[in-house]
Design an enzyme around this catalytic site. Structure first.
Site, PDB file in Angstrom:
ATOM      1  N   VAL A 260       0.840  -1.197   0.000  1.00  0.00           N
ATOM      2  CA  VAL A 260       0.000   0.000   0.000  1.00  0.00           C
ATOM      3  C   VAL A 260       0.875   1.247   0.000  1.00  0.00           C
ATOM      4  CG1 VAL A 260      -1.844   1.206   1.214  1.00  0.00           C
ATOM      5  CG2 VAL A 260      -1.686  -1.275   1.362  1.00  0.00           C
ATOM      6  N   GLY A 261       0.458   2.281  -0.733  1.00  0.00           N
ATOM      7  CA  GLY A 261       1.120   3.569  -0.598  1.00  0.00           C
ATOM      8  C   GLY A 261       1.587   4.186  -1.893  1.00  0.00           C
ATOM      9  N   GLU A 285      -3.612  -8.163  -1.626  1.00  0.00           N
ATOM     10  CA  GLU A 285      -4.488  -7.977  -0.461  1.00  0.00           C
ATOM     11  C   GLU A 285      -5.211  -6.651  -0.500  1.00  0.00           C
ATOM     12  OE1 GLU A 285      -1.947  -8.225   2.934  1.00  0.00           O
ATOM     13  OE2 GLU A 285      -0.610  -6.656   2.218  1.00  0.00           O
TER      14      GLU A 285
END
Length: 499
Positions: A260-261, A285
């Site tokens: 994520v990010g 995910e």
């Protein structure tokens, strides 16, 4: 049967000091928001009256401000597992006020079933539709909802959130594995294979009531890409294309997982925009905005995820264009989306972000200077240890250059040298496959370290004791020790260790 309607305050009043609550969701997506915010109000009132009030929380991953943030603010959390991203929560953990248990996400549901973490008293599940026979339809994430709902010994509270459109019914593949020795293989051989149902079947007698609300997901908008993240993305894309051209990656390519990010978005963007890159699949995910954009552009053929971790405008757009996604997107439970069995079988290329990497190929993804928790390991261990290609990325420096992200030895090790194939910074790519520890050290310094720190890292090797791994035990954490004492890793002085 018709279920009782409750206000969020009425539902929260059922939760008593010492109870453990299990939540749906994964990231702020799909996480209940109305009831937890009212629990925070109860905690505030109880503490004002001088009475104790804290709860244990079991989740799929991080939540949003309405849960981790407000509850941490009111000192209402006794215990919490697993991953989190909230800054208020993080502060309380690092003050020693919350017992935080950092667990691999694929293991969370099964550790609850095994009884390792204590009992689940109440489950709070966010849904977009309910049927009288107990069939409920989850919203934007799979998480650990089936497990906490089944284990909840005092009952289930449903949050019927009108923000989430029932048009999304059909995206979920709800499945809960059996426990050993009865566990069966997960019969998934392609990214979009399904093994479960589109709904979560509850025991109607366990449903205490339904809280109606209309609350948007508390999705985080990530920072825009910058020259550093763009260069990291370019380096990853160029490396994968080179592997593809030399036949290491099959002609059809392999499914990608990305953390994520901002860096993850930059990497996916670089891959999607590379004209030589074939359209690819995603088995991950978290599904971010960048993947949705690439699906619309037909650069991503299909995706399997545990969570729609997208901004609310993108989520609303997906609901409005649901026919486009129904045969291209599957939302799963965490122990399926992060299953080591499936990651190994499908040949996932895993790309995650580290706080720091050391000369021998270990990575730290959770602890600042070995003591301060950042977010948690999340699913990176699930994917990296079992991946076809295991890739970690980080910028070569942080804090304006005062921190080197390439260090002699990690201050905390989440991922060992045995689990990591490739390290990428904006400086370049270190391919660690087939190399001994000292060969890895040379490759990492030469290709990934920032020029300001290369000579210091070479100096560390010069004062190290020779062996299978080269180390000076007194100086192994000298970069971190210097930063803690002086605020700048540049100030490392190895002369005191070279005796």
């Amino acid at each position: 049967m018709a279920f009782t309607r409750l206000t969020a305050a009425e539902a929260a009043s059922l939760i008593k000091n010492g109870d453990n609550i299990g939540l749906s969701g994964f990231t702020p997506a799909g996480t209940p928001k109305a009831t937890t915010a009212e629990i925070a109000k109860i905690a505030h009132a109880e503490h004002e009256a001088g009475r104790p009030y804290q709860v244990g929380i079991f989740t799929g991953a991080s939540t949003g401000m309405s849960c981790d943030g407000l509850l941490a603010q009111e000192d209402a959390i006794r215990y919490r597992a697993p991953y989190t991203t909230n800054s208020l929560f993080r502060g309380k953990v690092n003050e020693g006020k919350i017992a935080y248990n950092d667990i691999h996400l694929s293991q969370m549901a099964q550790e609850l079933r095994y009884g390792f973490l204590g009992e689940v008293d109440y489950a709070i599940i966010e849904v977009c539709a309910i049927e009288d026979d107990g069939k409920v339809y989850l919203t934007a994430a799979g998480g650990i909802a089936p497990t906490v709902a089944r284990l909840a010994k005092k009952g289930i509270i449903l949050e019927l959130n009108a923000f989430h459109s029932p048009k999304s019914i059909g995206l979920h593949d709800v499945y809960e594995p059996k426990d050993p020795p009865l566990r069966e293989p997960l019969m998934i051989q392609k990214v979009t294979d399904r093994i479960g149902t589109t709904y979560l079947q509850l025991d109607p007698s366990k449903v205490i009531g339904v809280v109606e609300c209309n609350i948007p997901d508390e999705a985080r908008a990530f920072k825009d890409a910058d020259p550093i993240t763009d260069k990291i993305g370019e380096n990853v894309a160029n490396f994968l294309m080179a592997e593809y051209k030399r036949g290491i990656i099959p002609p059809s390519f392999l499914p990608l997982q990305s953390g994520v990010g901002t860096t993850a978005n930059a990497i996916l963007g670089a891959l999607g925009n590379n004209p030589e890159m074939p359209a690819f699949e995603v088995f991950t995910e978290v599904l971010q905005n960048s993947i949705v954009d690439l699906m619309y552009k037909e650069r991503v053929r299909c995706a399997s995820t545990c969570s729609l971790t997208v901004t609310n405008d993108v989520l609303t757009d997906m609901y409005n264009n649901i026919d486009f996604f129904k045969d291209k997107l599957v939302i799963r439970q965490t122990e399926v989306s992060n299953s080591p069995e499936l990651i190994r079988r499908l040949g996932i290329i895993a790309i995650n972000t580290a706080i720091e990497c050391d000369l021998y190929g270990h990575a730290n993804s959770t602890q600042i200077c070995g003591t301060k928790m950042m977010n948690g390991i999340g699913g990176s261990g699930d994917f990296e240890r079992n991946a076809f290609l295991s890739i970690f990325t980080c910028s070569s420096v942080a804090k304006g250059g005062k921190i080197s992200s390439i260090v002699p030895f990690c201050s905390h090790v989440d991922h060992t040298e045995h689990d990591i194939n490739i390290i990428v910074t904006e400086q370049g790519v270190a391919d660690l496959r087939g190399k001994s520890p000292i060969q890895r050290a040379h490759t990492i310094i030469e290709n990934c370290a920032h020029p300001d720190y290369k000579e210091l890292l070479w100096d560390y090797l010069k004062i190290s004791q020779k062996g299978q791994s080269w180390h000076n035990l007194a100086a192994a954490l000298s970069f971190h020790d210097t930063f803690v004492k002086e605020g700048d890793m540049h100030n490392v002085n190895f002369s005191k260790y070279n005796k």
